[in-house]
Design an enzyme around this catalytic site. Structure first.
Site, PDB file in Angstrom:
ATOM      1  N   TYR A 149     -16.106  -2.207   7.383  1.00 37.51           N
ATOM      2  CA  TYR A 149     -14.779  -1.706   7.898  1.00 37.51           C
ATOM      3  C   TYR A 149     -14.386  -2.012   9.296  1.00 37.51           C
ATOM      4  CZ  TYR A 149     -10.670   1.578   8.042  1.00 37.51           C
ATOM      5  OH  TYR A 149      -9.563   1.939   8.399  1.00 37.51           O
ATOM      6  N   ILE A 168      -0.814  -2.191  -5.705  1.00 35.38           N
ATOM      7  CA  ILE A 168      -1.543  -2.508  -6.757  1.00 35.38           C
ATOM      8  C   ILE A 168      -1.512  -1.629  -8.023  1.00 35.38           C
ATOM      9  CG2 ILE A 168      -2.649  -4.687  -5.701  1.00 35.38           C
ATOM     10  CD1 ILE A 168      -5.037  -2.709  -5.912  1.00 35.38           C
ATOM     11  N   GLY A 203       0.697  -1.068   0.109  1.00 31.46           N
ATOM     12  CA  GLY A 203      -0.034   0.079  -0.176  1.00 31.46           C
ATOM     13  C   GLY A 203       0.839   1.201  -0.003  1.00 31.46           C
TER      14      GLY A 203
HETATM   15  N1  SER Z   1     -10.190   7.037   7.947  1.00 28.97           N
HETATM   16  C1  SER Z   1     -10.958   5.900   8.258  1.00 28.97           C
HETATM   17  C2  SER Z   1     -12.142   5.839   7.379  1.00 28.97           C
HETATM   18  O1  SER Z   1     -12.754   7.033   7.714  1.00 28.97           O
HETATM   19  C3  SER Z   1     -11.039   5.436   9.606  1.00 28.97           C
HETATM   20  O2  SER Z   1     -10.101   4.572  10.070  1.00 28.97           O
HETATM   21  O3  SER Z   1     -12.635   5.144   6.878  1.00 28.97           O
END
Ligand code: SER
Length: 316
Positions: A143, A35, A8
Site C-alpha cells: 500500500y 463498484i 469510491g
Molecule cells: N488508514 C490507512 C491504512 O491503515 C492508512 O492510510 O491502511
C-alpha cells in the site's frame, strides 16, 4: 459550472465527502460512483451510479457525457488487505490512478483531480517523530509503495502535462458513518463500535503504538480547502503532510472509560503491528498550515464524545 465525479462514494471518506460537496456545488452536480451500493443518503441526495474505475473506456465516456470538471478518486485497497494479495492490490491501486491521470490529461473539461496519499508513504527509516514533508521514504508495505509511486506519478503528470492533481497524506481517519476496511489504523474506529456494542475490544496492535489520526470532519475540511485553492496557490503536486492527533490504543481506551466505565481492552498484535511500527507517530505539516491556515479542530475528547454519541444512536 463545476461537475464533480466521486470514485469510491460508498467508502469511508466518499460517503461523507459526497454529501459535503453536494452542499457546496449543488446536489445534481456531484456524481457519486462506486463498484458497490452506497448508503441511502448518497444514493438519494443526487446522482449515483455503479462505475468501475478500472474500466477506462466506461470511465472516459462517463466523464465526457457528464461534463466532469473535478475528479475525486478515493478507491484503494488499504494497507492490511493489500498485504494479503500484494500484486492484485498493486494493480488496483496503480492502474486506477493511471486511468484517472490519463483521463484528466485527455479530457479538456477536467480541471482538477484529488487523490489521497497516506502516512503509509513513510517507512522505518523516516524520522518517527514529526516526519518532515521531504525526507527519507522507504515504505515496506505494498500500500505504501503504491501511494509513494502514486505521488510521483501525480507530480509527473503535473510537470509533464499540466494536470492539476492535489493530494494530502491522510493519517488514520476516525468516523462513525461508514467503517474503513482492511487498514492498519482501523482499530481507532473498531474500538468505538465494539465499546458501544459490547463494552470491550480486542485490539490488533500493542497498547502503546502511537499513530497519526484525524477525525473525519477535519479531513473533509482539509480536502475541500485544498481543492478550493487557486492553481497558483498549490506549491506541491505530490501530496501535503497533514497532522491531526497522535493516538495509541491505550489512550483511546482510557478516554472511552469516561463514557463506559467498565470498558475492557485486550491486546493481540497481528501482522499489522509490523506495518504500524514502520509508520511515524506524527508528521510535520508546516507546509499545509502555511498554505491555507490548516489546523485540526477535534481533540481526543471531542472525537470520543462524538463517536460514542453517534454510534449509540446508530447501533440502537
Ligand atoms: N488508514 C490507512 C491504512 O491503515 C492508512 O492510510 O491502511
Amino acid at each position: 459550472m463545476d461537475n464533480i465525479l466521486i470514485i469510491g462514494a460508498a467508502g469511508q471518506i466518499g460517503s461523507e465527502l459526497t454529501l459535503e460537496l453536494r452542499n457546496i456545488y449543488g446536489h445534481n452536480h456531484v456524481f457519486a460512483t462506486d463498484i458497490k451500493d452506497a448508503p441511502s443518503d448518497v444514493r438519494e441526495s443526487g446522482p449515483f451510479q455503479l462505475l468501475d474505475v478500472m474500466d477506462d473506456k466506461h470511465l472516459i465516456h462517463f466523464i465526457i457525457r457528464n461534463r466532469i470538471t473535478q475528479i475525486y478518486h478515493l478507491a484503494a485497497v488499504l494497507s492490511g488487505n493489500a498485504e494479503k494479495l500484494p500484486t492484485a492490490a498493486w494493480q488496483i491501486n496503480m492502474n486506477s490512478l493511471m486511468n484517472i491521470l490519463e483521463v484528466a490529461r485527455l479530457v479538456e473539461d477536467v480541471e482538477k483531480v484529488f487523490w489521497p496519499s497516506s502516512i503509509a508513504v513513510f517507512g522505518p527509516t523516516t524520522p518517527r517523530k514529526m516526519a518532515p514533508q521531504i525526507t527519507v521514504m522507504e515504505p515496506v508495505t505494498v500500500y505504501g509503495i503504491s501511494k509513494l509511486a502514486g505521488e510521483r506519478w501525480c507530480e509527473y503528470y503535473y510537470r509533464r502535462y499540466g494536470v492539476d492533481v492535489r493530494s494530502l497524506r491522510y493519517p488514520g481517519l476516525i468516523s462513525y458513518k461508514t467503517e474503513a476496511g482492511g487498514g492498519t489504523t482501523d482499530w481507532a474506529v473498531e474500538i468505538y463500535y465494539d465499546a458501544v456494542r459490547q463494552g470491550s475490544y480486542r485490539c490488533f496492535l500493542k497498547e502503546d503504538t502511537k499513530l497519526p489520526m484525524m477525525f473525519m470532519a477535519d479531513a473533509i475540511r482539509a480536502t475541500v480547502n485544498l481543492m478550493e485553492l487557486q492553481r497558483s496557490e498549490i506549491s506541491l503536486h505530490s501530496a501535503y503532510n497533514i497532522n491531526g492527533i497522535s493516538l495509541s490504543p491505550a489512550e483511546v481506551a482510557e478516554d472511552i472509560k469516561r463514557h463506559i466505565p467498565g470498558f475492557a481492552i485486550s491486546y493481540y498484535p497481528d501482522f499489522r503491528q509490523d506495518i504500524a511500527d514502520s509508520w511515524p507517530e506524527n508528521v510535520d505539516d508546516t507546509m499545509a498550515r502555511n498554505r491555507d491556515h490548516w489546523g485540526p479542530q477535534y481533540s481526543l475528547k471531542e472525537i470520543t464524545d462524538t463517536m460514542i454519541t453517534e454510534l449509540t444512536r446508530k447501533l440502537a
